[in-house]
Design an enzyme around this catalytic site. Structure first.
Site, PDB file in Angstrom:
ATOM      1  N   LYS A 255       0.840  -1.212   0.000  1.00  0.00           N
ATOM      2  CA  LYS A 255       0.000   0.000   0.000  1.00  0.00           C
ATOM      3  C   LYS A 255       0.871   1.256   0.000  1.00  0.00           C
ATOM      4  CE  LYS A 255      -1.780   1.599   4.135  1.00  0.00           C
ATOM      5  NZ  LYS A 255      -1.377   2.994   4.339  1.00  0.00           N
ATOM      6  N   ASN A 256       1.937   1.233   0.800  1.00  0.00           N
ATOM      7  CA  ASN A 256       2.726   2.448   0.976  1.00  0.00           C
ATOM      8  C   ASN A 256       3.731   2.700  -0.154  1.00  0.00           C
ATOM      9  OD1 ASN A 256       1.187   2.872   3.198  1.00  0.00           O
ATOM     10  ND2 ASN A 256       2.740   2.315   4.700  1.00  0.00           N
TER      11      ASN A 256
ATOM     12  N   ARG B  92      -4.001  10.923   2.823  1.00  0.00           N
ATOM     13  CA  ARG B  92      -2.953  11.946   2.898  1.00  0.00           C
ATOM     14  C   ARG B  92      -2.165  12.035   1.586  1.00  0.00           C
ATOM     15  NH1 ARG B  92      -0.893  14.067   7.419  1.00  0.00           N
ATOM     16  NH2 ARG B  92       1.269  13.768   6.801  1.00  0.00           N
TER      17      ARG B  92
ATOM     18  N   CYS C 188      -5.113   7.955   9.026  1.00  0.00           N
ATOM     19  CA  CYS C 188      -5.564   7.343  10.275  1.00  0.00           C
ATOM     20  C   CYS C 188      -5.337   8.301  11.442  1.00  0.00           C
ATOM     21  CB  CYS C 188      -4.805   6.046  10.508  1.00  0.00           C
ATOM     22  SG  CYS C 188      -5.455   4.672   9.553  1.00  0.00           S
TER      23      CYS C 188
ATOM     24  N   ASP D 126       4.105   0.192  12.060  1.00  0.00           N
ATOM     25  CA  ASP D 126       2.912  -0.537  11.582  1.00  0.00           C
ATOM     26  C   ASP D 126       2.923  -2.011  11.983  1.00  0.00           C
ATOM     27  OD1 ASP D 126       1.843   1.711   9.928  1.00  0.00           O
ATOM     28  OD2 ASP D 126       3.773   1.440   8.953  1.00  0.00           O
TER      29      ASP D 126
ATOM     30  N   VAL E 103       7.465   6.720  16.571  1.00  0.00           N
ATOM     31  CA  VAL E 103       7.168   7.320  15.262  1.00  0.00           C
ATOM     32  C   VAL E 103       5.908   8.199  15.317  1.00  0.00           C
ATOM     33  CG1 VAL E 103       6.721   6.874  12.808  1.00  0.00           C
ATOM     34  CG2 VAL E 103       8.330   5.432  14.072  1.00  0.00           C
TER      35      VAL E 103
HETATM   36  N1  EPU Z   1       5.672  14.472  10.425  1.00  0.00           N
HETATM   37  C1  EPU Z   1       5.684  15.797  10.744  1.00  0.00           C
HETATM   38  N2  EPU Z   1       5.508  16.707   9.724  1.00  0.00           N
HETATM   39  C2  EPU Z   1       5.321  16.317   8.428  1.00  0.00           C
HETATM   40  C3  EPU Z   1       5.328  14.945   8.110  1.00  0.00           C
HETATM   41  C4  EPU Z   1       5.511  14.036   9.138  1.00  0.00           C
HETATM   42  O1  EPU Z   1       5.851  16.163  11.907  1.00  0.00           O
HETATM   43  O2  EPU Z   1       5.155  17.205   7.561  1.00  0.00           O
HETATM   44  C5  EPU Z   1       5.845  13.469  11.506  1.00  0.00           C
HETATM   45  C6  EPU Z   1       4.578  12.618  11.670  1.00  0.00           C
HETATM   46  O3  EPU Z   1       3.599  13.282  12.435  1.00  0.00           O
HETATM   47  C7  EPU Z   1       5.116  11.378  12.336  1.00  0.00           C
HETATM   48  C8  EPU Z   1       6.510  11.244  11.708  1.00  0.00           C
HETATM   49  O4  EPU Z   1       6.837  12.531  11.169  1.00  0.00           O
HETATM   50  O5  EPU Z   1       5.228  11.569  13.711  1.00  0.00           O
HETATM   51  C9  EPU Z   1       6.628  10.200  10.638  1.00  0.00           C
HETATM   52  O6  EPU Z   1       5.690  10.436   9.612  1.00  0.00           O
HETATM   53  P1  EPU Z   1       5.959  10.023   8.092  1.00  0.00           P
HETATM   54  O7  EPU Z   1       5.957  11.259   7.266  1.00  0.00           O
HETATM   55  O8  EPU Z   1       7.168   9.156   8.059  1.00  0.00           O
HETATM   56  O9  EPU Z   1       4.695   9.154   7.793  1.00  0.00           O
HETATM   57  P2  EPU Z   1       3.744   9.210   6.534  1.00  0.00           P
HETATM   58  O10 EPU Z   1       4.513   9.375   5.289  1.00  0.00           O
HETATM   59  O11 EPU Z   1       2.610  10.147   6.788  1.00  0.00           O
HETATM   60  C10 EPU Z   1       3.877   6.659   6.022  1.00  0.00           C
HETATM   61  C11 EPU Z   1       2.890   5.533   5.938  1.00  0.00           C
HETATM   62  C12 EPU Z   1       2.440   5.130   7.321  1.00  0.00           C
HETATM   63  C13 EPU Z   1       3.664   4.675   8.107  1.00  0.00           C
HETATM   64  C14 EPU Z   1       4.683   5.834   8.148  1.00  0.00           C
HETATM   65  C15 EPU Z   1       5.970   5.444   8.843  1.00  0.00           C
HETATM   66  C16 EPU Z   1       1.809   5.959   3.846  1.00  0.00           C
HETATM   67  C17 EPU Z   1       0.583   6.338   3.098  1.00  0.00           C
HETATM   68  N3  EPU Z   1       1.741   5.968   5.164  1.00  0.00           N
HETATM   69  O12 EPU Z   1       3.171   7.745   6.607  1.00  0.00           O
HETATM   70  O13 EPU Z   1       1.574   4.031   7.171  1.00  0.00           O
HETATM   71  O14 EPU Z   1       3.286   4.323   9.408  1.00  0.00           O
HETATM   72  O15 EPU Z   1       5.001   6.243   6.804  1.00  0.00           O
HETATM   73  O16 EPU Z   1       6.596   4.418   8.181  1.00  0.00           O
HETATM   74  O17 EPU Z   1       2.819   5.608   3.243  1.00  0.00           O
HETATM   75  C18 EPU Z   1      -0.191   2.612   7.708  1.00  0.00           C
HETATM   76  O18 EPU Z   1       0.147   1.978   6.694  1.00  0.00           O
HETATM   77  O19 EPU Z   1      -1.059   2.230   8.530  1.00  0.00           O
HETATM   78  C19 EPU Z   1       0.455   3.898   7.957  1.00  0.00           C
HETATM   79  C20 EPU Z   1       0.036   4.785   8.859  1.00  0.00           C
END
Ligand code: EPU
Length: 461
Positions: A40-41, A114, A138, A328, A350
């Site tokens: 998915k990611n 997102r 989420c 995850d 995280v």
């Molecule tokens: N963060 C910030 N500011 C930002 C972006 C992120 O403070 O502008 C913080 C977040 O709040 C969090 C941390 O940085 O505390 C990590 O966030 P990250 O950007 O790495 O996560 P993401 O890209 O939003 C993806 C996956 C998540 C997975 C995380 C970590 C997707 C669509 N989502 O999220 O997947 O947990 O990376 O590996 O790729 C899931 O699959 O259930 C899921 C939540």
């Protein structure tokens, strides 16, 4: 590209039927084989990458999950023609007629996703303007987009906040930048990749996330014509090019789904073979799985997971960015840890708010205590900020059936696993959210011998 792309071979379609309530009779092990598809990611980001190409792309191994449908809808709104290729799990994405969409339509379609923030770089390159809605995802923390906006501004984007969303423009084009992320964010690293490949000049990103899904996205962009070097110590260097073509790519497997089913095998004392699972993408998980008492057999086309020791052992883990233990992976494993002997500790570093799902486990008889303190040694941003982000699980406790409500995707999977491992009957509500990330979830449960019925069964029949 040497393959012929069957553009428009079959219109893009899927016919999902998702239960919102499941009635589960627990206490039976899950046994058998299921097959998983692309991550998915990665898949959703690979679909966005197609916007950068001047010719169609083909993405293989695409799961039929609602996050894919949301991104397909958003691409469609922007003029990308999407169809199935040779197989139903191939997507053909034709971006030759990309056009601007209206904010109201984007808002209506994006739902909780997102991913729209990742449309910005490609749309700025293609159209000079990008509109994005208020973002969801989420409910596992505040999930800000400050890193994304800072990244886009460093490339030269002008950001304008409107009442209904955000408008971006690039009056002087996008230019390579020197960027250092304060935290190795997956999404912000993808933002840099998707924006820098066509930006004029060189981009150097420090503090990058290097998850396998990101490396797969780099592979896709390289196929399209990008020049990207992943260096040691979280540094990624991109030399901007003038044009990218479409790609043909098979998505890497969903290691998060594989880990979920592995924990389901442990929690239910079952034996599950996950076809498509890859050892090299989940080594940190496999180490912990073994320490808890799980066994695994790596096969050519998947991994078999089962309980190896006569009883489960407690363990101390800290979630982290890759190559650490993924955030995850912790939720379904926590269900198995309620059955382990001793005190287990999970320090979530995280997301600040990823233990909401434990409330239902406590309702079912688990002994789980949440702490604001950092119970571990990984540097964490949440210790001084009053978030309940460490959990102590005392076991073994037997779980009993209950009426519970799913809070988010991974928490939802763990609730269903808890209900399957519990004695007695459970009602699990709001399970539809699980289809965001788990393809044909109820069919897989059926194949593994789970005893349940759901309110979508009638529609499926
Ligand atoms: N963060 C910030 N500011 C930002 C972006 C992120 O403070 O502008 C913080 C977040 O709040 C969090 C941390 O940085 O505390 C990590 O966030 P990250 O950007 O790495 O996560 P993401 O890209 O939003 C993806 C996956 C998540 C997975 C995380 C970590 C997707 C669509 N989502 O999220 O997947 O947990 O990376 O590996 O790729 C899931 O699959 O259930 C899921 C939540």
């Amino acid at each position: 590209m040497t393959e012929t792309i069957p553009v428009g071979a079959q219109p893009f379609q899927s016919a999902p039927v998702h239960a919102s309530v499941m009635h589960i009779n627990g206490g039976k092990p899950l046994n058998g084989r299921i097959d998983i598809k692309g991550a998915k990611n990665l898949v959703t980001k690979a679909m966005v990458a197609s916007l950068l190409g001047t010719t169609p792309s083909v993405l293989r191994n695409v799961p039929d999950i609602s996050d894919v449908r949301v991104v397909a809808g958003l691409l469609d709104l922007h003029g990308v023609k999407i169809s199935h290729g040779e197989h139903l799990d191939d997507l053909v994405l034709d971006p030759r007629a990309v056009e601007q969409a209206h904010m109201a339509e984007i808002n209506a379609y994006a739902g909780d996703s997102r991913i729209p923030i990742l449309f910005c770089g490609p749309l700025l390159h293609r159209l000079g303007e990008a509109l994005i809605p208020d973002l969801g995802g989420c409910k596992i923390g505040s999930r800000p987009i400050d890193y994304h906006l800072a990244v886009l501004r460093s490339f030269g984007a002008k950001v304008e906040k409107l009442p209904e969303g955000i408008r971006m423009t690039a009056p002087d084009g996008l230019h390579g930048a020197k960027i250092e992320l304060p935290y190795p964010s997956v999404g912000a690293t993808e933002q840099v990749l998707l924006t820098s490949t066509l930006a004029e000049g060189i981009t150097v990103l420090k503090g990058a996330a290097v998850e396998p899904e990101i490396i797969d996205l780099v592979a896709i962009l390289q196929k399209m014509g990008a020049v990207i070097t992943v260096q040691a110590d979280r540094v990624i260097r991109v030399e901007g090019v003038q044009e990218l073509k479409g790609y043909v790519h098979r998505a890497i497997c969903d290691r998060n789904e594989a880990a979920s089913w592995a924990s389901a095998a442990l929690a239910t004392e079952g034996d599950i073979t996950v076809g498509g699972a890859k050892q090299e993408d989940m080594m940190a998980f496999l180490n912990v799985f073994r320490k808890v008492g799980g066994g695994f057999e790596v096969m050519e086309d998947g991994i078999r997971f089962y309980q190896a020791d006569s009883e489960l052992h407690s363990v101390a883990i800290e979630t982290d960015v890759h190559p650490g233990f993924m955030t995850d992976w912790q939720q379904p494993l926590v269900v198995a840890l309620t059955k382990a002997h001793g005190m287990s500790v999970v320090h979530e570093t995280v997301y600040e708010n990823r233990f909401k799902f434990t409330e239902a486990l406590v309702q079912m008889g688990a002994n789980i205590q949440l702490y604001r303190e950092c119970l571990g040694s990984v540097h964490c941003r949440f210790g001084e900020r009053n978030f309940f982000h460490s959990a102590v699980i005392a076991g073994p406790t037997g779980l009993h059936g209950a009426d519970i409500v799913v809070p988010d995707l991974r928490g939802g999977f763990s609730h269903v696993v808890a209900a399957l491992s519990a004695q007695g009957h459970s009602t699990v509500r709001n399970v539809g959210i699980i289809s965001r990330g788990y393809e044909r979830f109820t069919e897989k449960l059926d194949a593994l011998g789970a005893d349940f019925d759901d309110d979508a069964a009638e529609v499926r029949a």
